[in-house]
Design an enzyme around this catalytic site. Structure first.
Site, PDB file in Angstrom:
ATOM      1  N   GLU A  73      11.319  11.180 -13.452  1.00 20.14           N
ATOM      2  CA  GLU A  73      11.587  12.598 -13.277  1.00 20.14           C
ATOM      3  C   GLU A  73      10.866  13.111 -12.039  1.00 20.14           C
ATOM      4  O   GLU A  73       9.840  12.579 -11.627  1.00 20.14           O
ATOM      5  CB  GLU A  73      11.146  13.403 -14.509  1.00 20.14           C
ATOM      6  CG  GLU A  73       9.675  13.296 -14.833  1.00 20.14           C
ATOM      7  CD  GLU A  73       9.285  14.014 -16.123  1.00 20.14           C
ATOM      8  OE1 GLU A  73      10.176  14.443 -16.874  1.00 20.14           O
ATOM      9  OE2 GLU A  73       8.068  14.152 -16.361  1.00 20.14           O
ATOM     10  N   CYS A  93       6.863  24.101  -4.150  1.00 18.68           N
ATOM     11  CA  CYS A  93       6.330  22.787  -3.800  1.00 18.68           C
ATOM     12  C   CYS A  93       7.313  21.720  -4.288  1.00 18.68           C
ATOM     13  O   CYS A  93       7.527  21.574  -5.499  1.00 18.68           O
ATOM     14  CB  CYS A  93       4.955  22.613  -4.441  1.00 18.68           C
ATOM     15  SG  CYS A  93       4.147  21.048  -4.039  1.00 18.68           S
ATOM     16  N   CYS A 100       4.237   7.424  -5.400  1.00 19.07           N
ATOM     17  CA  CYS A 100       3.943   7.328  -3.963  1.00 19.07           C
ATOM     18  C   CYS A 100       3.279   5.980  -3.703  1.00 19.07           C
ATOM     19  O   CYS A 100       2.467   5.518  -4.505  1.00 19.07           O
ATOM     20  CB  CYS A 100       3.003   8.461  -3.546  1.00 19.07           C
ATOM     21  SG  CYS A 100       2.560   8.463  -1.794  1.00 19.07           S
ATOM     22  N   CYS A 104      -3.565   6.778  -2.150  1.00 21.48           N
ATOM     23  CA  CYS A 104      -4.773   7.602  -1.995  1.00 21.48           C
ATOM     24  C   CYS A 104      -5.509   7.654  -3.335  1.00 21.48           C
ATOM     25  O   CYS A 104      -4.931   7.985  -4.369  1.00 21.48           O
ATOM     26  CB  CYS A 104      -4.405   9.003  -1.525  1.00 21.48           C
ATOM     27  SG  CYS A 104      -3.554   9.027   0.066  1.00 21.48           S
ATOM     28  N   CYS A 107      -5.670  10.920  -5.729  1.00 24.17           N
ATOM     29  CA  CYS A 107      -4.391  11.566  -6.019  1.00 24.17           C
ATOM     30  C   CYS A 107      -3.726  10.917  -7.223  1.00 24.17           C
ATOM     31  O   CYS A 107      -3.541   9.692  -7.259  1.00 24.17           O
ATOM     32  CB  CYS A 107      -3.484  11.464  -4.791  1.00 24.17           C
ATOM     33  SG  CYS A 107      -1.838  12.181  -5.035  1.00 24.17           S
ATOM     34  N   GLY A 161       4.918  12.192  -3.645  1.00 25.12           N
ATOM     35  CA  GLY A 161       5.479  11.371  -2.591  1.00 25.12           C
ATOM     36  C   GLY A 161       4.986  11.702  -1.202  1.00 25.12           C
ATOM     37  O   GLY A 161       4.443  12.776  -0.937  1.00 25.12           O
ATOM     38  N   GLU A 162       5.172  10.761  -0.302  1.00 26.19           N
ATOM     39  CA  GLU A 162       4.903  10.919   1.123  1.00 26.19           C
ATOM     40  C   GLU A 162       6.247  11.174   1.810  1.00 26.19           C
ATOM     41  O   GLU A 162       7.088  10.272   1.907  1.00 26.19           O
ATOM     42  CB  GLU A 162       4.249   9.650   1.672  1.00 26.19           C
ATOM     43  CG  GLU A 162       4.304   9.467   3.178  1.00 26.19           C
ATOM     44  CD  GLU A 162       3.710  10.626   3.960  1.00 26.19           C
ATOM     45  OE1 GLU A 162       4.350  11.063   4.940  1.00 26.19           O
ATOM     46  OE2 GLU A 162       2.610  11.099   3.604  1.00 26.19           O
ATOM     47  N   SER A 193       4.282  17.877   4.603  1.00 27.59           N
ATOM     48  CA  SER A 193       2.901  17.399   4.526  1.00 27.59           C
ATOM     49  C   SER A 193       2.891  15.877   4.493  1.00 27.59           C
ATOM     50  O   SER A 193       3.579  15.258   3.687  1.00 27.59           O
ATOM     51  CB  SER A 193       2.213  17.949   3.270  1.00 27.59           C
ATOM     52  OG  SER A 193       0.906  17.445   3.151  1.00 27.59           O
ATOM     53  N   SER A 217      -2.682  15.575   5.833  1.00 22.18           N
ATOM     54  CA  SER A 217      -3.686  15.375   4.788  1.00 22.18           C
ATOM     55  C   SER A 217      -4.796  14.506   5.369  1.00 22.18           C
ATOM     56  O   SER A 217      -4.668  13.285   5.447  1.00 22.18           O
ATOM     57  CB  SER A 217      -3.020  14.704   3.572  1.00 22.18           C
ATOM     58  OG  SER A 217      -3.888  14.663   2.472  1.00 22.18           O
ATOM     59  N   LEU A 218      -5.882  15.135   5.777  1.00 19.19           N
ATOM     60  CA  LEU A 218      -6.954  14.437   6.490  1.00 19.19           C
ATOM     61  C   LEU A 218      -7.971  13.832   5.519  1.00 19.19           C
ATOM     62  O   LEU A 218      -8.135  12.617   5.445  1.00 19.19           O
ATOM     63  CB  LEU A 218      -7.648  15.410   7.446  1.00 19.19           C
ATOM     64  CG  LEU A 218      -8.722  14.818   8.354  1.00 19.19           C
ATOM     65  CD1 LEU A 218      -8.133  13.824   9.338  1.00 19.19           C
ATOM     66  CD2 LEU A 218      -9.467  15.929   9.092  1.00 19.19           C
ATOM     67  N   ASN A 219      -8.724  14.685   4.850  1.00 24.19           N
ATOM     68  CA  ASN A 219      -9.591  14.325   3.715  1.00 24.19           C
ATOM     69  C   ASN A 219     -10.824  13.481   4.035  1.00 24.19           C
ATOM     70  O   ASN A 219     -11.662  13.262   3.164  1.00 24.19           O
ATOM     71  CB  ASN A 219      -8.774  13.612   2.630  1.00 24.19           C
ATOM     72  CG  ASN A 219      -7.543  14.395   2.252  1.00 24.19           C
ATOM     73  OD1 ASN A 219      -7.622  15.599   2.027  1.00 24.19           O
ATOM     74  ND2 ASN A 219      -6.396  13.750   2.222  1.00 24.19           N
ATOM     75  N   ASN A 293      -9.115  18.638  -7.464  1.00 20.27           N
ATOM     76  CA  ASN A 293      -8.627  18.991  -8.795  1.00 20.27           C
ATOM     77  C   ASN A 293      -8.753  17.795  -9.733  1.00 20.27           C
ATOM     78  O   ASN A 293      -8.253  16.707  -9.416  1.00 20.27           O
ATOM     79  CB  ASN A 293      -7.164  19.446  -8.724  1.00 20.27           C
ATOM     80  CG  ASN A 293      -7.013  20.755  -7.977  1.00 20.27           C
ATOM     81  OD1 ASN A 293      -7.618  21.758  -8.353  1.00 20.27           O
ATOM     82  ND2 ASN A 293      -6.238  20.746  -6.904  1.00 20.27           N
ATOM     83  N   CYS A 336      -2.780  20.722  -6.540  1.00 22.14           N
ATOM     84  CA  CYS A 336      -2.751  19.692  -5.503  1.00 22.14           C
ATOM     85  C   CYS A 336      -3.381  18.391  -6.001  1.00 22.14           C
ATOM     86  O   CYS A 336      -4.493  18.379  -6.518  1.00 22.14           O
ATOM     87  CB  CYS A 336      -3.504  20.201  -4.279  1.00 22.14           C
ATOM     88  SG  CYS A 336      -3.575  19.020  -2.923  1.00 22.14           S
TER      89      CYS A 336
END
Length: 358
Positions: A73, A93, A100, A104, A107, A161-162, A193, A217-219, A293, A336
């Protein structure tokens, strides 16, 4: 008119695509196309599989893939937004994949692995269903359809997803969203993004869509730490990513959005802020700080509010334009980094991320 059983395919078509499928001139089917994609007349849409509401925020899920993939889904989130001036609107969003393959570690979606790429129609139908949800109990807009009629003023590819890993489908979806005869949503209100897929950024640059908004998305501010958090950095390090952004054809007043998830005792030190500022300095950008989060069975934690504020102020002391994202939907696993139903992983098994090359 296209048969009802196949009408959902229209959501992956521009007017020119639809006319070609009907073997007709675009002007001959323009009104028919508009009725389908704007008003949903004769359009067959899947039922929502899950829906959660919290303070105006709506997270909804739709089935994805073939009938054999019933456990799959999509997840999309409608987020209420407010400005300091008192105005309000909604941001949608969207997901571009189920799961993905970027891996990461902070995530939820990345820990699913890649389960499926979404088609352009599956991406766009999230927008159409979101419109239906926003207009529930209201009369549908009449006459010329305006892209803000349902209150959704921004579309962000920040769901599962990317986006640049599913490049062709995402680009086609943007074409459909932007189609003047259809949804008529402007590039300036759409954000893609990416974790920093340099190859995808270069292909996107070749399309010459300067008003399309780009988020990175640096992080992490250095290669050693970023490789631990984001495996993509091994193939596409920070210096090469920065170079790709410097070469990207931004609109004259355009800015990159640099997203930075703050993780307690991992990337939240003042020295990290100094490094972020140094990396961002050559770019036209705004930094968006996102407190981590919490996720299922993850080893990370959210920094204290004081730590977040110190990091923010340190960036500002370097002259960096920086904002803090307001957390919404955390309790619904809709914030996020939280999207992704682990039941899909248990049913299907996650795909192994493949190596990446620039």
């Amino acid at each position: 008119m296209i048969r009802t059983a196949d009408s959902a395919d229209v959501l992956g078509m521009t007017l020119a695509d639809y006319a070609a499928a009907q073997q007709a001139h675009p002007q001959a089917v323009r009104q028919e196309y508009a009725r389908l994609i704007r008003q949903g007349v004769g359009l067959s849409l899947p039922a929502i599989t899950r829906r959660d509401d919290e303070g105006g925020l709506i997270k909804f899920c739709l089935p994805a893939g073939t009938q054999a993939d019933q456990a799959l889904e999509t997840e999309a989130v409608i987020v209420p937004m407010n400005s300091y001036r008192g105005t309000s609107w909604y941001t949608l969003c969207l997901s571009s994949q189920v799961g993905c393959r970027m891996g990461c570690t902070f995530c939820e979606t990345g820990r699913l692995g890649l389960l499926s790429n979404l088609s352009a129609a599956e991406i766009v139908r999230q927008r159409v269903v979101a419109r239906q949800l926003m207009l529930e109990g209201q009369s549908p807009p009449k006459g010329h359809f305006h892209y803000f009629a349902d209150g959704i003023q921004n579309i962000v590819f920040m769901g599962m997803g990317e986006p640049l890993d599913n490049f062709d489908a995402v680009v086609q979806a943007i074409r459909v969203l932007n189609e003047p005869a259809g949804l008529n949503f402007p590039h300036a209100q759409i954000t893609v993004s990416t974790v920093g897929r340099i190859d995808g950024l270069r292909k996107l640059a070749a399309l010459k869509w300067p008003n399309l908004r780009i988020a990175i998305s640096l992080n992490a501010p250095n290669d050693q730490l970023r490789e631990q958090l984001m495996p993509v950095n091994k193939a596409m390090p920070l210096a090469e990513l920065q170079r790709a952004l410097l070469e990207y054809p931004l609109a004259r007043k355009g800015l990159f959005l640099i997203e930075y998830v703050l993780i307690k005792d991992v990337n939240d030190a003042l020295e990290h802020a100094d490094q972020v500022a140094a990396w961002c300095r050559p770019l036209r950008c705004v930094v968006n700080l996102i407190p981590y989060n919490p996720q299922r069975d993850a080893p990370y934690a959210t920094p204290s509010n004081d730590t977040i504020q110190r990091f923010l102020q340190r960036l500002r002391s370097h002259g960096i334009f920086v904002k803090r994202r307001v957390t919404q939907g955390r309790d619904l696993m809709g914030a996020c980094g939280q999207l992704g139903n682990p039941e899909m992983r248990r049913v299907r098994g996650a795909a192994v991320p493949t190596s990446l090359t620039p």
